[in-house]
Design a protein around this motif. Structure first.
Motif, short mmCIF file in Angstrom:
data_model
loop_
_atom_site.label_atom_id
_atom_site.label_comp_id
_atom_site.label_asym_id
_atom_site.label_seq_id
_atom_site.Cartn_x
_atom_site.Cartn_y
_atom_site.Cartn_z
N LEU A 171 0.86 -1.18 0.00
CA LEU A 171 0.00 0.00 0.00
C LEU A 171 0.90 1.23 0.00
CD1 LEU A 171 -2.78 1.48 0.50
CD2 LEU A 171 -2.22 1.32 2.92
N VAL A 172 0.61 2.18 -0.86
CA VAL A 172 1.33 3.46 -0.87
C VAL A 172 0.36 4.53 -0.40
CG1 VAL A 172 2.42 5.21 -2.33
CG2 VAL A 172 2.93 2.79 -2.70
N ARG A 173 0.82 5.32 0.57
CA ARG A 173 -0.01 6.42 1.10
C ARG A 173 0.89 7.54 1.60
NH1 ARG A 173 0.59 6.53 6.53
NH2 ARG A 173 0.64 4.59 7.72
N GLN A 174 0.26 8.68 1.86
CA GLN A 174 1.01 9.79 2.44
C GLN A 174 1.34 9.47 3.89
OE1 GLN A 174 -0.09 13.82 1.59
NE2 GLN A 174 -1.10 13.25 -0.32
N VAL A 175 2.47 9.98 4.32
CA VAL A 175 2.94 9.74 5.68
C VAL A 175 1.96 10.34 6.69
CG1 VAL A 175 4.34 11.85 5.92
CG2 VAL A 175 5.06 9.75 7.08
N GLU A 176 1.91 9.73 7.85
CA GLU A 176 1.13 10.25 8.97
C GLU A 176 2.08 10.41 10.15
OE1 GLU A 176 -1.89 7.26 9.48
OE2 GLU A 176 -2.86 7.76 7.57
N MET A 177 1.70 11.25 11.09
CA MET A 177 2.55 11.50 12.24
C MET A 177 2.85 10.20 13.00
SD MET A 177 4.26 14.00 13.36
CE MET A 177 3.44 15.36 12.57
N SER A 178 1.91 9.29 13.01
CA SER A 178 2.10 8.03 13.72
C SER A 178 3.17 7.13 13.08
CB SER A 178 0.77 7.26 13.80
OG SER A 178 0.28 6.99 12.50
N ASP A 179 3.64 7.49 11.88
CA ASP A 179 4.69 6.71 11.21
C ASP A 179 6.10 7.09 11.66
OD1 ASP A 179 2.82 5.38 9.51
OD2 ASP A 179 2.74 7.18 8.25
N SER A 194 25.48 8.58 4.23
CA SER A 194 26.35 7.42 4.46
C SER A 194 25.73 6.55 5.53
CB SER A 194 27.74 7.88 4.92
OG SER A 194 28.36 8.61 3.91
N ARG A 195 26.24 5.34 5.65
CA ARG A 195 25.73 4.41 6.66
C ARG A 195 25.80 5.04 8.05
NH1 ARG A 195 26.87 -1.31 4.48
NH2 ARG A 195 27.18 -0.81 2.30
N ASP A 196 24.76 4.87 8.82
CA ASP A 196 24.67 5.35 10.20
C ASP A 196 24.77 6.87 10.34
OD1 ASP A 196 24.37 2.70 11.18
OD2 ASP A 196 26.53 2.43 10.98
N GLU A 197 24.47 7.60 9.28
CA GLU A 197 24.53 9.06 9.34
C GLU A 197 23.17 9.67 9.71
OE1 GLU A 197 27.21 12.13 6.81
OE2 GLU A 197 25.83 10.91 5.65
N PHE A 198 22.11 8.92 9.57
CA PHE A 198 20.78 9.38 9.93
C PHE A 198 20.66 9.34 11.45
CE2 PHE A 198 16.27 8.67 10.87
CZ PHE A 198 15.69 9.67 10.12
N SER A 199 20.36 10.48 12.06
CA SER A 199 20.34 10.51 13.53
C SER A 199 19.29 11.45 14.10
CB SER A 199 21.72 10.92 14.05
OG SER A 199 22.04 12.23 13.59
N LEU A 200 18.12 11.48 13.47
CA LEU A 200 17.07 12.34 14.01
C LEU A 200 16.46 11.73 15.27
CD1 LEU A 200 15.03 13.46 10.84
CD2 LEU A 200 16.92 14.64 11.98
N SER A 201 16.06 12.58 16.17
CA SER A 201 15.28 12.14 17.33
C SER A 201 13.82 11.99 16.89
CB SER A 201 15.39 13.18 18.45
OG SER A 201 14.72 14.38 18.05
N LEU A 202 13.01 11.40 17.74
CA LEU A 202 11.59 11.27 17.43
C LEU A 202 10.96 12.65 17.24
CD1 LEU A 202 9.08 9.55 17.02
CD2 LEU A 202 8.76 9.54 19.52
N ASP A 203 11.30 13.59 18.07
CA ASP A 203 10.77 14.95 17.95
C ASP A 203 11.19 15.58 16.62
OD1 ASP A 203 9.44 17.35 19.10
OD2 ASP A 203 11.47 18.17 19.02
N GLN A 204 12.44 15.41 16.23
CA GLN A 204 12.92 15.97 14.96
C GLN A 204 12.22 15.31 13.77
OE1 GLN A 204 17.05 15.11 15.78
NE2 GLN A 204 17.54 17.29 15.95
N GLU A 205 12.02 14.00 13.83
CA GLU A 205 11.32 13.31 12.74
C GLU A 205 9.88 13.78 12.65
OE1 GLU A 205 10.74 10.74 9.46
OE2 GLU A 205 12.55 11.56 10.36
N GLN A 206 9.23 13.96 13.78
CA GLN A 206 7.86 14.46 13.79
C GLN A 206 7.78 15.87 13.21
OE1 GLN A 206 7.04 13.78 17.95
NE2 GLN A 206 5.91 11.89 17.50
N LYS A 207 8.76 16.71 13.52
CA LYS A 207 8.79 18.07 12.96
C LYS A 207 9.02 18.03 11.45
CE LYS A 207 10.09 20.52 17.13
NZ LYS A 207 11.14 21.16 17.91
N PHE A 208 9.87 17.10 10.99
CA PHE A 208 10.11 16.95 9.55
C PHE A 208 8.81 16.52 8.85
CE2 PHE A 208 11.27 14.36 5.85
CZ PHE A 208 11.98 15.30 5.11
N ILE A 209 8.15 15.53 9.41
CA ILE A 209 6.88 15.06 8.84
C ILE A 209 5.87 16.21 8.81
CG2 ILE A 209 4.87 13.57 9.26
CD1 ILE A 209 6.89 11.45 10.30
#
Length: 171
Positions: A8-16, A37-52
């Motif tokens: 299934l393809v859908r738009q992202v939701e905050m719960s993702d 690069s490998r292991d370069e992604f380091s967002l916190s949950l709060d940062q990911e939620q703000k990005f979304i």
């Protein structure tokens, strides 16, 4: 039942957000062709939620996910501009977990992007791809993306500079 029927393809939701924090680093580790690069992604949950939230709140941005059951197996992020002179185009990147390559997920994500672009007055879609990423280039060509230029030494992979191809498609 094949895996393809379960995607299934859908738009992202905050719960993702929490699941994305695990999936994105895995995708980054599985191929050298991702932006990070490998292991370069380091967002916190709060940062990911703000990005979304930033993607959900910008009418010229799109964040899609591909699901196999309840599991996120891929994503596509399109970034546009709200500036009038640039509001007609943007650029995207996508990634898919290696276990799900070859199942048509990239095709599904691109189909959804193109439908959304038509509905949102996006007339030009661009991307950058590592020249040796032949699988991705074939997919983009299937969707009528054309070569528009190169960036010499545009990406460093395993201590070697590689050329980035610039591809685009007019909608």
């Amino acid at each position: 039942m094949s895996k393809m029927k379960k995607i299934l393809v859908r738009q992202v939701e905050m719960s993702d957000a929490e699941q994305l924090l695990n999936v994105i680093p895995t995708i980054d580790r599985e191929t050298e062709f991702m932006i990070r690069s490998r292991d370069e992604f380091s967002l916190s949950l709060d940062q990911e939620q703000k990005f979304i939230a930033s993607k959900m709140n910008n009418p010229k941005d799109l964040f899609l996910i591909a699901l196999f059951g309840d599991k996120i197996v891929g994503s596509l992020v399109f970034s546009g501009s709200t500036l009038k002179k640039y509001s007609h185009f943007g650029e995207f990147g996508m990634g898919i977990l290696k276990d799900y390559w070859g199942m048509g997920i990239g095709t599904m994500l691109l189909e959804e992007l193109i439908v959304w672009a038509k509905q949102n007055e996006i007339h030009k879609i661009n991307l950058k791809v590592v020249e040796s990423n032949e699988r991705a280039i074939r997919l983009y060509e299937k969707f009528q993306f054309v070569y528009e230029g190169t960036i010499e030494n545009g990406v460093l992979i395993n201590d070697t500079y590689s050329r980035l191809l610039i591809m685009g498609r007019t909608i």
